[in-house]
Design a protein around this motif. Structure first.
Motif, PDB file in Angstrom:
ATOM      1  N   ASP A 175      25.224 -68.620 -68.156  1.00  0.00           N
ATOM      2  CA  ASP A 175      25.886 -69.008 -66.909  1.00  0.00           C
ATOM      3  C   ASP A 175      26.911 -70.112 -67.164  1.00  0.00           C
ATOM      4  N   PHE A 176      26.572 -71.046 -68.077  1.00  0.00           N
ATOM      5  CA  PHE A 176      27.504 -72.131 -68.397  1.00  0.00           C
ATOM      6  C   PHE A 176      28.780 -71.576 -69.035  1.00  0.00           C
ATOM      7  N   PHE A 177      28.619 -70.729 -70.061  1.00  0.00           N
ATOM      8  CA  PHE A 177      29.795 -70.160 -70.738  1.00  0.00           C
ATOM      9  C   PHE A 177      30.601 -69.285 -69.782  1.00  0.00           C
ATOM     10  N   LYS A 178      29.923 -68.521 -68.971  1.00  0.00           N
ATOM     11  CA  LYS A 178      30.599 -67.625 -68.029  1.00  0.00           C
ATOM     12  C   LYS A 178      31.430 -68.436 -67.028  1.00  0.00           C
ATOM     13  N   THR A 179      30.829 -69.492 -66.462  1.00  0.00           N
ATOM     14  CA  THR A 179      31.531 -70.324 -65.493  1.00  0.00           C
ATOM     15  C   THR A 179      32.708 -71.057 -66.133  1.00  0.00           C
ATOM     16  N   THR A 180      32.475 -71.578 -67.350  1.00  0.00           N
ATOM     17  CA  THR A 180      33.523 -72.329 -68.043  1.00  0.00           C
ATOM     18  C   THR A 180      34.706 -71.436 -68.391  1.00  0.00           C
ATOM     19  N   LEU A 181      34.425 -70.240 -68.894  1.00  0.00           N
ATOM     20  CA  LEU A 181      35.502 -69.322 -69.258  1.00  0.00           C
ATOM     21  C   LEU A 181      36.291 -68.858 -68.043  1.00  0.00           C
ATOM     22  N   LEU A 182      35.626 -68.771 -66.899  1.00  0.00           N
ATOM     23  CA  LEU A 182      36.326 -68.386 -65.673  1.00  0.00           C
ATOM     24  C   LEU A 182      37.213 -69.518 -65.153  1.00  0.00           C
ATOM     25  N   GLN A 183      36.807 -70.745 -65.404  1.00  0.00           N
ATOM     26  CA  GLN A 183      37.530 -71.897 -64.862  1.00  0.00           C
ATOM     27  C   GLN A 183      38.737 -72.304 -65.703  1.00  0.00           C
TER      28      GLN A 183
ATOM     29  N   PHE B 258      33.681 -56.923 -67.730  1.00  0.00           N
ATOM     30  CA  PHE B 258      32.963 -56.554 -68.953  1.00  0.00           C
ATOM     31  C   PHE B 258      33.276 -57.491 -70.123  1.00  0.00           C
ATOM     32  N   PHE B 259      34.558 -57.772 -70.386  1.00  0.00           N
ATOM     33  CA  PHE B 259      34.937 -58.604 -71.530  1.00  0.00           C
ATOM     34  C   PHE B 259      34.358 -60.011 -71.416  1.00  0.00           C
ATOM     35  N   LEU B 260      34.401 -60.580 -70.226  1.00  0.00           N
ATOM     36  CA  LEU B 260      33.818 -61.905 -70.003  1.00  0.00           C
ATOM     37  C   LEU B 260      32.317 -61.886 -70.273  1.00  0.00           C
ATOM     38  N   HIS B 261      31.631 -60.867 -69.804  1.00  0.00           N
ATOM     39  CA  HIS B 261      30.185 -60.769 -69.997  1.00  0.00           C
ATOM     40  C   HIS B 261      29.840 -60.675 -71.483  1.00  0.00           C
ATOM     41  N   VAL B 262      30.641 -59.934 -72.247  1.00  0.00           N
ATOM     42  CA  VAL B 262      30.397 -59.785 -73.684  1.00  0.00           C
ATOM     43  C   VAL B 262      30.589 -61.117 -74.413  1.00  0.00           C
ATOM     44  N   VAL B 263      31.695 -61.797 -74.154  1.00  0.00           N
ATOM     45  CA  VAL B 263      31.996 -63.055 -74.837  1.00  0.00           C
ATOM     46  C   VAL B 263      30.966 -64.129 -74.484  1.00  0.00           C
TER      47      VAL B 263
ATOM     48  N   PHE C 155      22.643 -58.658 -70.805  1.00  0.00           N
ATOM     49  CA  PHE C 155      23.448 -59.194 -69.708  1.00  0.00           C
ATOM     50  C   PHE C 155      24.450 -58.174 -69.173  1.00  0.00           C
ATOM     51  N   VAL C 156      24.999 -57.330 -70.048  1.00  0.00           N
ATOM     52  CA  VAL C 156      25.905 -56.284 -69.572  1.00  0.00           C
ATOM     53  C   VAL C 156      25.146 -55.302 -68.687  1.00  0.00           C
ATOM     54  N   PHE C 157      23.952 -54.870 -69.163  1.00  0.00           N
ATOM     55  CA  PHE C 157      23.125 -53.982 -68.332  1.00  0.00           C
ATOM     56  C   PHE C 157      22.733 -54.676 -67.023  1.00  0.00           C
ATOM     57  N   PHE C 158      22.367 -55.962 -67.121  1.00  0.00           N
ATOM     58  CA  PHE C 158      21.933 -56.712 -65.941  1.00  0.00           C
ATOM     59  C   PHE C 158      23.063 -56.828 -64.915  1.00  0.00           C
ATOM     60  N   GLU C 159      24.247 -57.153 -65.397  1.00  0.00           N
ATOM     61  CA  GLU C 159      25.391 -57.275 -64.486  1.00  0.00           C
ATOM     62  C   GLU C 159      25.697 -55.926 -63.822  1.00  0.00           C
ATOM     63  N   GLN C 160      25.618 -54.846 -64.597  1.00  0.00           N
ATOM     64  CA  GLN C 160      25.906 -53.525 -64.041  1.00  0.00           C
ATOM     65  C   GLN C 160      24.822 -53.088 -63.059  1.00  0.00           C
ATOM     66  N   LEU C 161      23.559 -53.409 -63.380  1.00  0.00           N
ATOM     67  CA  LEU C 161      22.465 -53.077 -62.466  1.00  0.00           C
ATOM     68  C   LEU C 161      22.604 -53.852 -61.153  1.00  0.00           C
ATOM     69  N   LYS C 162      23.021 -55.119 -61.253  1.00  0.00           N
ATOM     70  CA  LYS C 162      23.211 -55.919 -60.034  1.00  0.00           C
ATOM     71  C   LYS C 162      24.351 -55.352 -59.186  1.00  0.00           C
ATOM     72  N   ARG C 163      25.434 -54.953 -59.866  1.00  0.00           N
ATOM     73  CA  ARG C 163      26.548 -54.349 -59.117  1.00  0.00           C
ATOM     74  C   ARG C 163      26.125 -53.034 -58.477  1.00  0.00           C
ATOM     75  N   GLY C 164      25.372 -52.234 -59.240  1.00  0.00           N
ATOM     76  CA  GLY C 164      24.893 -50.967 -58.694  1.00  0.00           C
ATOM     77  C   GLY C 164      23.965 -51.180 -57.511  1.00  0.00           C
ATOM     78  N   TRP C 165      23.088 -52.179 -57.612  1.00  0.00           N
ATOM     79  CA  TRP C 165      22.172 -52.471 -56.518  1.00  0.00           C
ATOM     80  C   TRP C 165      22.943 -52.941 -55.272  1.00  0.00           C
ATOM     81  N   SER C 166      23.953 -53.786 -55.506  1.00  0.00           N
ATOM     82  CA  SER C 166      24.754 -54.306 -54.386  1.00  0.00           C
ATOM     83  C   SER C 166      25.490 -53.182 -53.660  1.00  0.00           C
TER      84      SER C 166
END
Length: 298
Positions: free
Chosen positions: A188-196, A210-215, A282-293
């Protein structure tokens, strides 16, 4: 629309993280097997490479041998990972109910608490996983010969009693706290920092995808591997033994016989396993969350 309502995190099913981790484990189990076998070897045995361990297993026992203990791995993900990811997501959601993102310190604390809960929940499956994946390198008279995780669990209780389910619990829980903090919290820290912030020099700005989730997950996997390696090695040796050695006994004996380097024994296969595992999870988790949403709009 009210700002607080707009920023409120969606409520995902508690089990979603366990499913994502199980999907990742199906791809990375052979690397987990190699890591456990490297960590189980004592100072009298030269440490083979990960590829040598896998090649030896395939040449002597067939291709399916690198998936020895897969049932225990799936049981572990549906206990340990399900609880640690589900608890963390729930705590994160509760901390975000005021419409503001929780601070990094709060996220790390939540990750640590969730990791401890996951370590307790997954301890029996961890024991089975260590024993099943390292069985072939033991002398025949000391092998456990569990056919699968269910029969192994029954044998564990029958032979060691209920206390056998808690072998290595302290070390395993410590390792789980370190892992969840350094892997899930740092993701979560790396994801937030890379987005900011854009990447210097190339001035590249990440977007949530996808690319952000991988990095972010690769960075989290490297962080988690390094932080957890000492506890992981000690945990493996305790769970693989049939005696009653304490973490202090294992630590002192290993330091005396092998030196401090033993704490990072199997780091390479651990990273080669945890790096892809973290990315896939995390890629599967992010996709599962999007699919659930998309199925259950908030």
């Amino acid at each position: 629309m009210d700002m607080k309502k707009r920023n409120k995190m969606p409520n995902y099913p508690f089990w979603l993280g366990g499913v994502a981790a199980s999907m990742a484990a199906c791809f990375t189990h052979p690397l987990d097997l190699a890591k456990v076998r490297m960590q189980s070897l004592g100072p009298t045995v030269p440490s083979p490479s990960m590829l040598k361990i896998l090649r030896h297993s395939i040449s002597n026992y067939g291709l399916s041998s690198v998936y020895t203990g897969l049932s225990a791995s799936l049981m572990r993900q549906m206990t340990y990972s399900l609880v640690r990811l589900g608890s963390y997501e729930e705590m994160k959601r509760l901390m975000s109910e005021d419409g503001r993102s929780p601070s990094a310190a709060k996220l790390l604390l939540a990750a640590g608490v969730a990791g401890g809960l996951g370590g307790i929940a997954g301890n029996p499956a961890d024991i089975l996983l260590v024993r099943m994946t390292s069985d072939s390198i033991r002398p025949p008279e000391k092998r456990y010969n569990y056919r699968n995780a269910i029969t192994g669990l029954v044998s564990l209780v029958k032979e060691d009693g209920q206390k056998g389910l808690f072998r290595g619990l302290g070390t395993n829980t410590t390792r789980a706290v370190l892992m969840n903090t350094s892997q899930v919290g740092s993701y979560d820290f790396f994801k937030t920092t890379l987005l900011q912030y854009p990447i210097p020099v190339v001035n590249y700005q990440f977007h949530d995808g996808f690319f952000l989730h991988v990095v972010a997950s690769l960075a989290a996997g490297t962080c988690g591997t390094t932080v957890c390696s000492p506890a992981d090695v000690i945990r493996t040796r305790i769970m693989g033994s049939s005696g009653n050695a304490s973490p202090i006994d294992v630590l002192v004996r290993s330091l005396r016989e092998e030196g401090p380097a033993f704490m990072f024994k199997g780091w390479t296969p651990a990273w080669m396993r945890l790096g892809p595992n973290t990315v896939l999870m995390f890629v599967f988790f992010e996709q599962l969350k999007r699919g659930w949403s998309s199925l259950v709009p908030s």
